[in-house]
Design an enzyme around this catalytic site. Structure first.
Site, PDB file in Angstrom:
ATOM      1  N   HIS A 100       2.444  -5.935  -1.629  1.00 29.54           N
ATOM      2  CA  HIS A 100       1.437  -5.872  -0.568  1.00 29.54           C
ATOM      3  C   HIS A 100       2.007  -6.705   0.584  1.00 29.54           C
ATOM      4  CE1 HIS A 100      -1.184  -5.832  -4.227  1.00 29.54           C
ATOM      5  NE2 HIS A 100      -1.948  -5.021  -3.543  1.00 29.54           N
ATOM      6  N   ASP A 103       1.546 -10.406   0.111  1.00 27.99           N
ATOM      7  CA  ASP A 103       2.282 -11.108  -0.958  1.00 27.99           C
ATOM      8  C   ASP A 103       3.572 -11.686  -0.412  1.00 27.99           C
ATOM      9  OD1 ASP A 103       0.522  -9.747  -2.664  1.00 27.99           O
ATOM     10  OD2 ASP A 103       1.994  -8.169  -3.076  1.00 27.99           O
TER      11      ASP A 103
HETATM   12  C1  XUL Z   1      -5.826  -3.822  -8.335  1.00 24.19           C
HETATM   13  C2  XUL Z   1      -4.531  -3.156  -8.370  1.00 24.19           C
HETATM   14  C3  XUL Z   1      -3.678  -3.369  -7.179  1.00 24.19           C
HETATM   15  C4  XUL Z   1      -2.983  -2.150  -6.691  1.00 24.19           C
HETATM   16  C5  XUL Z   1      -2.296  -2.351  -5.354  1.00 24.19           C
HETATM   17  O1  XUL Z   1      -6.597  -3.632  -9.453  1.00 24.19           O
HETATM   18  O2  XUL Z   1      -4.175  -2.517  -9.333  1.00 24.19           O
HETATM   19  O3  XUL Z   1      -2.796  -4.397  -7.464  1.00 24.19           O
HETATM   20  O4  XUL Z   1      -2.021  -1.720  -7.595  1.00 24.19           O
HETATM   21  O5  XUL Z   1      -3.166  -2.820  -4.383  1.00 24.19           O
END
Ligand code: XUL
Ligand code: CO
Length: 437
Positions: A100, A103
């Site tokens: 993300h 992150d």
């Molecule tokens: C949340 C989840 C996230 C997604 C990306 O439950 O799985 O980490 O994979 O936003």
């Protein structure tokens, strides 16, 4: 400088190895059905759990030992973390990673500053990718941690928050493209609601549809070639997440005319929270040509929340790989370990044990799935089970030749349907178990 000085590159040593820091099944160049294991499995490490997870839970703060961390969320620390991440991934021998935006880099005082900080870290990630050959499977935007997203992002009651989220996804798409990302993921975050007493449900759904359309438009404008993926999840953090499960997401995409622009990123723990098996979600998406990628983890079936554990269950991994092989692979997708070590597994070495276990479980699952396909017993059973549809009245119905009147005439003449035969579930489960030696 090394952050994991006690670990050298993890090697394949074969099923008899007792070395905990070796693969027993994952042998990247080994061929299965004419393709290397590496290309079948397309493993990715996720940045958020593995390099940002601290082990905190509602009952206590993080207690993970991460000797490289200086306790700050500074830009310097973000840059240093890139070195940590790439040393870890190189030693593990994993071809991909996922992140993300939030992150990899801290936020600045405003959006402009935040984007500038992000660019600095992206430049370093690009260098590290070039040096190591490790690639970006997918990028995504965190539209849920910052308090501005308290009511959701594109489904917020606050139009400014929609605008902020749009700007953030625009930037996240640009950096994903810059880093050669092969996909881009939309996970709903706080897109959902807690109570109808304060929620205009239809308006929120329309806004979500509009948001995704704007993302598609921008993707085309900049020529981003990766696949767009939606990641279903039924609950958490909201009571009613709008991207509930695969069936719901496919219906949503079709309603807003977006079904050709997206595939699904399916996560085991999200499937089980929706009271589906992972195999059901994968088979359902695959049937509609919508299975794009996998967040490989597992839940704790005794707990009602997203525990994001590492997958170790061979029954699960072989079912998953069977569906993946049956649809001819994941295309641009892969197996992303959206999984975290337990709070009490707090040493850096646990990160290696966790990923080695997950990779081996999938490699073994791949071999089992290939053996099942080679024998073809289940395919043959299913083919026979539906054989009444290959002839006579069955083929007339399937080809559209029959109508209610012709069907009534047929049945009045025949008097009753042919006898049914057993579904043989227990026998088939026994056959499945033959492949686990
Ligand atoms: C949340 C989840 C996230 C997604 C990306 O439950 O799985 O980490 O994979 O936003
Ligand atoms: Co996920």
């Amino acid at each position: 400088m090394s952050f994991f000085p006690d670990v050298s590159a993890i090697k394949y040593e074969g099923p008899d190895s007792k070395n905990p820091l070796a693969f027993r099944h994952y042998n990247p160049e080994e061929m299965v059905e004419g393709k290397s294991m590496k290309d079948h499995l397309r493993f990715a490490v996720c940045y958020w759990h593995t390099f940002r997870g601290t082990g905190s839970d509602p009952f206590g703060p993080g207690c993970a030992l991460r000797p490289w961390e200086d306790g700050t969320d500074s830009v310097e620390m973000a840059l240093k973390r890139v070195d940590v991440a790439f040393e870890f991934m190189e030693k593990l021998g994993v071809p991909y990673y996922c992140f993300h935006d939030r992150d990899i880099a801290p936020e600045g005082a405003n959006l402009r500053e935040t984007n500038q900080i992000l660019d600095k870290v992206v430049a370093k990630l690009k260098e590290a990718q070039k040096r190591t050959g490790i690639k970006l499977l997918w990028g995504t935007a965190n539209l849920f941690s910052n308090p501005r997203f308290v009511h959701g992002a594109s489904t917020s009651c606050n139009a400014d928050v929609f605008a902020y989220a749009a700007a953030q996804v625009k930037k996240a798409l640009e950096i994903t493209q810059e880093l050669g990302g092969e996909n881009y993921v939309f996970w709903g975050g706080r897109e959902g609601y807690m109570t109808l007493l304060n929620t205009h449900l239809k308006r929120e759904l329309d806004h979500l549809g509009r948001f995704l359309q704007l993302a598609v438009d921008y993707k085309k404008k900049i020529g981003f070639k990766g696949t767009f993926l939606i990641e279903p999840k039924p609950h958490e953090p909201t009571s009613h997440q709008y991207d509930f499960d695969c069936g719901n997401c496919i219906a949503f995409l079709r309603t807003y005319g977006l079904e050709k622009e997206f595939k699904l990123n399916i996560e085991t723990n999200h499937a089980t929270l929706a009271k589906h098996t992972m195999a059901h979600e994968l088979a359902y998406a695959s049937a509609y040509g919508m299975l794009g990628s996998i967040d490989a983890n597992r839940g704790d079936l005794l707990l009602g929340w997203d525990t994001d554990q590492f997958p170790t269950d061979l029954y699960l991994t072989s079912q998953i790989m069977l569906i993946v092989l049956n649809q001819g692979g994941l295309g641009t997708g892969g197996l992303n370990f959206d999984a975290k070590v337990r709070r009490d597994s707090f040493e850096p070495i646990d990160l290696f044990h966790a990923h080695i276990g997950g990779m081996d479980a999938f490699a073994q699952g791949l071999k089992i799935a290939a053996a099942i396909r080679k024998d073809g017993l289940f395919d043959e059973f299913i083919k026979n089970r539906y054989s009444s549809w290959d002839r006579g009245i069955g083929s007339e119905i399937e080809s559209g030749k029959a109508d209610f009147e012709s069907l009534e005439k047929y049945m009045l003449e025949k008097g009753d349907a042919e006898k049914n035969v057993s579904g043989r579930q227990e026998y088939l489960e026994n056959v499945f178990n033959r492949y686990f030696r």
